[in-house]
Design a protein around this motif. Structure first.
Motif, mmCIF file in Angstrom:
data_model
loop_
_atom_site.group_PDB
_atom_site.id
_atom_site.type_symbol
_atom_site.label_atom_id
_atom_site.label_comp_id
_atom_site.label_asym_id
_atom_site.label_seq_id
_atom_site.Cartn_x
_atom_site.Cartn_y
_atom_site.Cartn_z
ATOM 1 N N LYS A 1 0.833 -1.193 0.000
ATOM 2 C CA LYS A 1 0.000 0.000 0.000
ATOM 3 C C LYS A 1 0.873 1.250 0.000
ATOM 4 O O LYS A 1 0.618 2.218 -0.716
ATOM 5 C CB LYS A 1 -0.906 -0.031 1.236
ATOM 6 N N ASN B 1 2.196 1.916 -3.350
ATOM 7 C CA ASN B 1 1.173 2.488 -4.219
ATOM 8 C C ASN B 1 0.956 3.968 -3.944
ATOM 9 O O ASN B 1 0.709 4.758 -4.849
ATOM 10 C CB ASN B 1 -0.155 1.747 -4.041
ATOM 11 N N ILE B 2 1.019 4.330 -2.665
ATOM 12 C CA ILE B 2 0.767 5.727 -2.315
ATOM 13 C C ILE B 2 1.950 6.606 -2.680
ATOM 14 O O ILE B 2 1.799 7.674 -3.271
ATOM 15 C CB ILE B 2 0.467 5.841 -0.802
ATOM 16 N N GLY C 1 4.514 5.853 -4.657
ATOM 17 C CA GLY C 1 4.953 5.732 -6.038
ATOM 18 C C GLY C 1 6.433 5.429 -6.192
ATOM 19 O O GLY C 1 6.999 5.591 -7.258
ATOM 20 N N LYS D 1 9.417 6.840 -10.449
ATOM 21 C CA LYS D 1 9.227 8.131 -9.790
ATOM 22 C C LYS D 1 7.746 8.300 -9.515
ATOM 23 O O LYS D 1 6.914 7.817 -10.277
ATOM 24 C CB LYS D 1 9.717 9.252 -10.708
ATOM 25 N N PRO D 2 7.398 8.998 -8.451
ATOM 26 C CA PRO D 2 5.980 9.186 -8.157
ATOM 27 C C PRO D 2 5.304 10.000 -9.261
ATOM 28 O O PRO D 2 5.916 10.925 -9.800
ATOM 29 C CB PRO D 2 5.986 9.956 -6.838
ATOM 30 N N VAL D 3 4.060 9.645 -9.596
ATOM 31 C CA VAL D 3 3.366 10.420 -10.625
ATOM 32 C C VAL D 3 2.816 11.705 -10.028
ATOM 33 O O VAL D 3 2.597 12.683 -10.713
ATOM 34 C CB VAL D 3 2.218 9.623 -11.286
ATOM 35 N N VAL D 4 2.585 11.691 -8.711
ATOM 36 C CA VAL D 4 2.107 12.901 -8.074
ATOM 37 C C VAL D 4 2.782 12.998 -6.718
ATOM 38 O O VAL D 4 2.869 12.021 -5.992
ATOM 39 C CB VAL D 4 0.564 12.903 -7.960
ATOM 40 N N THR D 5 3.344 14.170 -6.396
ATOM 41 C CA THR D 5 4.047 14.302 -5.126
ATOM 42 C C THR D 5 3.078 14.759 -4.041
ATOM 43 O O THR D 5 2.076 15.398 -4.339
ATOM 44 C CB THR D 5 5.212 15.300 -5.241
ATOM 45 N N PRO D 6 3.385 14.451 -2.800
ATOM 46 C CA PRO D 6 2.507 14.846 -1.701
ATOM 47 C C PRO D 6 2.409 16.365 -1.623
ATOM 48 O O PRO D 6 3.322 17.067 -2.061
ATOM 49 C CB PRO D 6 3.220 14.291 -0.466
ATOM 50 N N PRO D 7 1.305 16.883 -1.079
ATOM 51 C CA PRO D 7 1.163 18.335 -0.982
ATOM 52 C C PRO D 7 2.243 18.933 -0.099
ATOM 53 O O PRO D 7 2.720 18.299 0.832
ATOM 54 C CB PRO D 7 -0.223 18.526 -0.364
ATOM 55 N N TRP E 1 -2.525 14.959 4.596
ATOM 56 C CA TRP E 1 -2.032 13.841 3.767
ATOM 57 C C TRP E 1 -1.439 12.749 4.655
ATOM 58 O O TRP E 1 -1.705 11.562 4.487
ATOM 59 C CB TRP E 1 -0.982 14.380 2.780
ATOM 60 N N VAL F 1 -2.566 8.887 4.971
ATOM 61 C CA VAL F 1 -1.639 7.807 4.620
ATOM 62 C C VAL F 1 -1.489 6.837 5.786
ATOM 63 O O VAL F 1 -1.522 5.615 5.611
ATOM 64 C CB VAL F 1 -0.267 8.377 4.202
ATOM 65 N N ALA G 1 -4.149 4.497 6.064
ATOM 66 C CA ALA G 1 -4.134 3.496 4.996
ATOM 67 C C ALA G 1 -3.068 2.429 5.203
ATOM 68 O O ALA G 1 -3.280 1.273 4.850
ATOM 69 C CB ALA G 1 -3.925 4.197 3.651
#
Lengths: 201, 643
Positions: free
Chosen positions: B154, B157-158, B160, B189-195, B204, B208, B211
């Motif tokens: 998990k 997945n989060i 990335g 590489k992550p497709v979207v970085t954490p805020p 966030w 996480v 999860a």
């Protein structure tokens, strides 16, 4: 200021990402396909749906599952979707989407496809078999046969696996039950079961 | 705790295209970065179970399938927004602001599985940098033991990016890390970085955590139990002193017999030289200069090892953070904070690493104050001086039950050093280094039973440093002093015995002349010219003091005297009075409590304060204190003894 807790997750399907949102501000079930719009979604999401940058948004309680067309890259769009979703929710909007549930017959076909397809060989390799018993009011009941029968662990695993897999595309499914459902008291085993999850991907 | 910098190799240089990949280890303090670093590189950089062991970056090579990569171990940091100098190192390096050092090619973020919630900010910040990144979760065995569980898939997945679970102390999972290191450019590489906006980032992290950690770990029972005692303001302090008192007692009961054995070996070697080497000056150089000089220092190896064992054990079991917390209030009275205590405690082994560890202190004024007083803490180099004089001149009698006089005197000297350090710090903090107290925070790691191997290798590394120092600085100083004691060759008057002739030579040598010249300065302390020579020699390193006395005693004494201690007891002034009356011994001991006789410490002070003024100030004030202290001790003991 506190913000709505949320995060993005990649899924086994490279075309699909899910945004998990806490705090009851996202409720479903609902499906919005490319070309459609839904007033509850962030405006940027609707533009992307209209422009075909998003193929489908599936809304369930606390979760938005987004599919993009095969030829597109998540890297190009994920940041925008995340930013606009966060802004939308933190401005106080709620995403409540409810589209018409598909008929029990449609759901039954989908379950049957799953049991015949991706699951069949895995289950068979463990000396078991799973068949569809019924779909009534969006509650799916399956029957465990062979080695699966009476194995609480396998029951938990498979039930969870089928449920996860089905929910991805049919959020309106309320529950998956197995006949001789003995796992209600063995939820502690679900943890072990999760390790077997890869079979659905 | 040893005086040398963590083991490491020179950085690779060369063009970006041809050089090997450079990978940085980043993580919260005490997450286990250095343990992983040591596993990957085969080096033995120092580790411990308290935050802030690593205060500088060290570089090593790791062999991975198909080549080598360069690994950089960085100090622990909770975020890339630095609050203290050691954290500054991390953000400067990653953002390319460090002079002459390129940012690394990839990053490994190391997270302690049991405190994953505190690591996620850093994970998010590092992902935002856009470097190829993997996340390594350490101490998963402890997490499992405490009923916790992290969903690794998990988490992948989060985030990335690849996530690897390891147990650094056992090496489990390290091969997985090595496998990934082969090609950092291939890491997803992550497709979207954490805020990055703080409120969104906090949200966030909450999401996480929910999860990934199905079961947050239960409290550590053993830790909770011990902490009830050790974090209690009164019991905690009592326990701390109990540890010290026991330690000082066993120094004399356990280590002294071993010491006699080692000193016997060096005596035998010296005797062999005297008997078998025909060239007189060479025999004297080897017997008196080398074996009597350096041997006198090395015989204290058992005490040194014992000291390092105790310090290493306390550091690795997780006691240091507790001591810092318990002492924070006491340190607050002085104007310092708990972290300063950790630096001062490390100085019990050696002031050099103690001073380096001040880099974890956020307030620069607290930091300088701590550096200024660290050398007053009784370091291992004083141990040979203290033990030699205490074992020789203090009777080994029981004072109260198992407490014996020798151990108590030693405890008193340690206590005097610590109290003086506090007083000086208080004066500095009320005058030139005044500052507001920052809130104190420090992670309390759970107690972890350190691997026996770890404690022993650390202890051995430190002891090796002691031996190396004995073989280089102290050997060099001993030979120099031997030469200065034997030139120019003078012809003694006819009517002297052999023994007196030797004394005459020493007294009229270059060293003797210097010693006699400064006699007026040290006369009020009861020091004769021989002590003065040893004292001047000991400016290089404190142990040289006993090495020099050992030389002189060996040259002057009868052959039937078996130890340096006996020789010191037997030595007399020309008028027949003992050369080491109680008043003089007391003055020597007190002088050593205060004086800054260590060039390594002066050098590291200069580097850490980036000024000449502070080390000059430290050297001066400590010398003045030493002289005054020695004078007071001499006066009081003379008054009591009436002699």
């Amino acid at each position: 200021m506190t913000a709505i807790p949320m995060h993005a997750e990649q899924t086994a399907d490279p075309a699909v990402m899910r945004w998990v949102v806490r705090g009851d501000v996202v409720t479903g079930p609902g499906v919005i396909n490319s070309g459609q719009e839904d007033a509850a979604l962030p405006p940027e999401w609707n533009s992307a749906l209209t422009a075909g940058e998003i193929e489908q948004v599936i809304v369930t309680d606390g979760e938005l599952r987004v599919r993009i067309p095969e030829q597109r890259q998540w890297r190009d769009i994920a940041g925008n979707l995340q930013g606009s979703l966060s802004k939308h929710l933190n401005e106080g909007h709620v995403i409540a989407v409810k589209t018409d549930a598909r008929s029990d017959e449609e759901l039954a076909t989908a379950v049957q496809n799953l049991l015949d397809g991706p699951l069949a060989s895995y289950v068979a390799s463990h000396g078991g078999k799973i068949t569809l018993d019924s779909v009534v009011d969006s509650v799916v009941t399956v029957r465990l046969i062979g080695a699966c029968k009476g194995c609480a662990s396998a029951g938990a695993t498979l039930k969870q696996g089928i449920e996860d897999q089905l929910r991805e595309n049919y959020p309106e499914i309320k529950q998956v039950r197995s006949i001789d459902d003995k796992d209600s008291k063995t939820s502690g085993l679900a943890e072990n079961g999760r390790k077997l999850l890869p079979f659905i991907s | 705790m040893s005086c040398h910098e963590p083991a490491g190799q020179a950085e690779p240089s060369g063009s970006l295209a041809t050089r090997q990949a450079r990978i940085a280890l980043i993580g919260s303090p005490n997450a286990g970065k250095t343990t992983l670093f040591n596993r990957l590189t085969g080096l033995r950089a120092k580790t411990g179970n308290y935050p802030g062991v690593t205060v500088t970056r060290s570089v090593g090579q790791a062999s991975v399938p198909g080549g080598t990569v360069s690994i950089e171990d960085l100090p622990g940091t909770y975020s890339l927004t630095p609050v203290s100098p050691d954290e500054q190192v991390v953000s400067d390096l990653l953002e390319g602001k460090m002079d002459g050092v390129e940012p690394p090619d990839a990053a490994i973020v190391v997270c302690d599985a049991t405190t994953i919630e505190r690591s996620l900010i850093l994970v998010g910040q590092v992902l935002d940098l856009g470097l190829p990144t993997i996340v390594v979760i350490t101490m998963v065995d402890e997490l499992a033991h405490r009923g916790g569980f992290i969903d690794k898939e998990k988490m992948e997945n989060i985030l990335g990016v690849p996530v690897v679970e390891i147990v650094g102390t056992k090496g489990t999972g390290v091969d997985d890390v090595k496998g990934l290191l082969r090609d950092p450019m291939a890491w997803p590489k992550p497709v979207v970085t954490p805020p990055s906006e703080p409120a969104e980032q906090a949200a966030w992290i909450d999401s996480v955590l929910e999860a990934i950690s199905h079961n947050p770990p239960a409290g550590h029972k053993r830790t909770a139990w011990f902490d009830r005692i050790l974090l209690n303001p009164i019991l905690g302090v009592l326990f701390f002193f109990l540890v010290l008192i026991i330690f000082f007692q066993i120094i004399f009961t356990l280590a002294t017999p071993l010491q006699d054995y080692i000193s016997g070996l060096f005596d035998a070697a010296g005797d062999w030289c005297t008997e078998n080497i025909q060239i007189d000056w060479l025999a004297s150089l080897l017997a008196d200069g080398v074996f009597a000089g350096v041997g006198t220092v090395i015989q204290f190896l058992p005490q040194i090892i014992l000291l390092f064992l105790v310090v290493s054990f306390l550091e690795n079991i997780g006691y240091m953070s507790r001591a810092a917390l318990v002492m924070d209030r006491a340190m607050g009275v002085v104007g310092l904070e708990g972290r300063c205590f950790v630096s001062l405690f490390s100085s019990y082994a050696c002031a050099v690493p103690g001073i380096m560890s001040t880099r974890t202190i956020p307030s620069s004024r607290d930091r300088i104050a701590t550096i200024m007083v660290a050398p007053l803490m009784t370091c291992s180099a004083r141990l040979p001086v203290y033990t030699l004089f205490i074992a020789t001149f203090i009777p080994n009698e029981s004072v109260w039950g198992p407490l014996r006089a020798q151990g108590l005197v030693l405890f008193g000297l340690y206590f005097l050093g610590a109290v003086s350090a506090m007083i000086v710090a208080a004066i500095l903090k009320r005058t030139s280094l005044k500052s507001d107290k920052l809130p104190f925070y420090m992670e309390m790691p759970p107690y972890r039973i350190p691997g026996i191997r770890l404690v022993f290798t650390q202890c051995w590394d430190s002891s090796k440093y002691f031996l190396r120092k004995a073989g280089t600085i102290i050997l060099g100083a001993s030979i120099a002093i031997w030469i200065l004691l034997h030139v120019p060759v003078v012809t003694p008057p006819e009517n002297l015995t052999d023994q007196q002739a030797v004394s005459y030579q020493l007294e009229h040598s270059v060293a003797g002349t210097i010693g006699r010249t400064v006699e007026p300065v040290f006369e009020p302390l009861g020091f004769n010219w021989e002590i003065n020579v040893a004292l001047i020699g000991s400016l290089t390193a404190r142990e040289t003091f006993v090495a020099t006395l050992g030389q002189i005693a060996s040259a002057e004494s009868d052959d039937d005297v078996s130890s340096v201690g006996e020789a010191l007891q037997a030595q007399t002034n020309p008028d027949g009075s003992p050369m080491y009356p109680p008043a003089t011994v007391g003055a020597i001991l007190v002088f050593f409590v205060f004086a800054l006789q260590c060039m390594s410490t002066v050098a590291v002070m200069r580097r850490e304060t980036n000024s000449r003024r502070w080390p000059a100030f430290a050297f001066t004030y400590m010398f003045v204190l030493a002289w005054i202290g020695g004078f007071i001790a001499h006066t009081i003991i003379t008054a009591i003894n009436g002699s």
